[in-house]
Enzyme design. Sequence first.
Site, mmCIF file in Angstrom:
data_model
loop_
_atom_site.group_PDB
_atom_site.id
_atom_site.type_symbol
_atom_site.label_atom_id
_atom_site.label_comp_id
_atom_site.label_asym_id
_atom_site.label_seq_id
_atom_site.Cartn_x
_atom_site.Cartn_y
_atom_site.Cartn_z
ATOM 1 N N GLU A 161 16.031 27.456 -1.253
ATOM 2 C CA GLU A 161 17.127 26.562 -0.884
ATOM 3 C C GLU A 161 18.420 27.255 -1.265
ATOM 4 O OE1 GLU A 161 19.003 22.660 -2.555
ATOM 5 O OE2 GLU A 161 17.163 22.125 -1.509
ATOM 6 N N CYS A 177 24.281 21.397 -3.849
ATOM 7 C CA CYS A 177 23.949 22.142 -2.630
ATOM 8 C C CYS A 177 24.164 21.312 -1.372
ATOM 9 C CB CYS A 177 22.506 22.628 -2.698
ATOM 10 S SG CYS A 177 21.281 21.316 -2.936
#
Length: 545
Positions: free
Chosen positions: A278, A312
């Site tokens: 990720e 994120c």
Amino acid sequence: MASEATDGSQGGSAAIDGLLDPEHPSATYVLEPDVVAPLVARVVTSHAAGEHRSLLPFTGAPLAALPLSSVEDVRSAVERARRAQRSWAHTTVAERSAVLLRFHDLVLERQAEVLDLLQMETGKSRRSAFEEVGDVAQVTRHYGVRAAHYLAERRVPGMLPVLTRASVHRRPVGVVGVIAPWNYPLTLVLAEALPALVAGNGVVAKPDPQTTLTALWAAELLEEAGLPGDLFLVVAGGGEIGSALTGLVDHIAFTGSTATGRKVAAQAGERLIGTTLELGGKNPLYVAADAHVPSAAQGAVRACFSNSGQLCVSVERLILHEDIAEEFLDAFVPLVRELRLGTALDYSVDMGSLTSQAQLDRVVAHVDDALSQGARVLAGGVHRADIGPFFYAPTVLDHVPPTAVCAREETFGPVVTVTRVPDDAAAIRAMNDSEYGLSASIWTQDTARGRRLAAQVEAGAVNVNDGYASAFGSVAAPMGGFKSSGQGRRHGREGIEALTEAQTVVVQRGVSHGLSFDTLYAQPADRASRLLTTAFGIMKRLRLP
């Protein structure tokens, strides 16, 4: 750890519940060494690689010292985890799930401890810290309840009906390495570790040096929940240690920058091991012409400034339909200016600090670059050194040119830019105009319209009428990125299957009665081919898969 409502700036005595007042003359570390010692003892280290001193972001004072691991220590940790995993893999899924469900209860019961620790290691607000506790509870419960279903033997059609029995089994890969960043140190250490453990793997985690104590706290609690020793081990260090871990484990899960993710992927590719990556994001939020503006403005504040923008899936680009742009900004900007910044270890503030000088420097550079190219500040745009060394005001920038750094690169801080568009088609083009594709948000009162627009967005998760939490919190659904935002998925079936190997077992029945491929192939070649051709045609007509 400190009690739930302990404030990080109290005066008086030097120590309260293990906390040292950094302004007190006798204070060396904010956390007393005796308090930290049981956690630090869990680091896999030979004490030959030196020591790391973490800082309290709220004040810049020393927080704690912990020993670093060497490359040989990483090798030792992986070997220990591999030995423990061999026995763990032979336990039942029900036994492993029971450990996760006990861990779920302990995390909720002992949340005051880890909330303090999260705030002190990262500088985040209490509310943002609780997001980690809530996420871990969600993930733990989900896999504790659903792992048996995800890992169960699955029957599939064999080559020939009746004669061929085919099944797919999920086998643990062995040892999973987890390289986790500093911004969500509880969530991102455990996001892959929990499904890995319940699938029968061992885990070796390398958290960021600034946030290693949180990972050690998780290791302690997992053992308290009944996880056998050596199945979840923690090594401490920087990039060299992460590279050593990638070179030894059977699957690597990495969360961090796209640049580093590419290096991890390349190293893993050389060894042909699986990866879950990720990576970066430049996440957009579109407010359509028919949106309920007050709700959109409130949601955008949370989406942009949770965890001081160090998230994120945080929104960094506001894309506003020109029909409602001014109405939205009139509602949004005052809410941003009203956000309460502070250092309290309680719920009295809305936004905490950036975690490090490096993050502050990045945010300042992005804002200054935009302003030098003609951007206009609608809110914030200042370093709040009056609160603490790494505080930066939540910032809204308008008229940011496409050449500005913050228009293209991830800022990873409390900064959002504004773009106006004439219609939905232009909005989609703007949302997709990025090398990243992690998360996106669409606000409209017509949810069918929202779903249609979502299908056109190049992102791994699209939230309609929410900023990011509803997709991230729907842990039965996969979470991950398109384009340069990563590969692989966490959460749901996809998350646990990535941490296993699929093994196909096919059994031929009727061999003792002469019903086998060997019998068929004993026929003259043309006869065997004709029989199979006829069988394939019949199977198609019967719609057999």
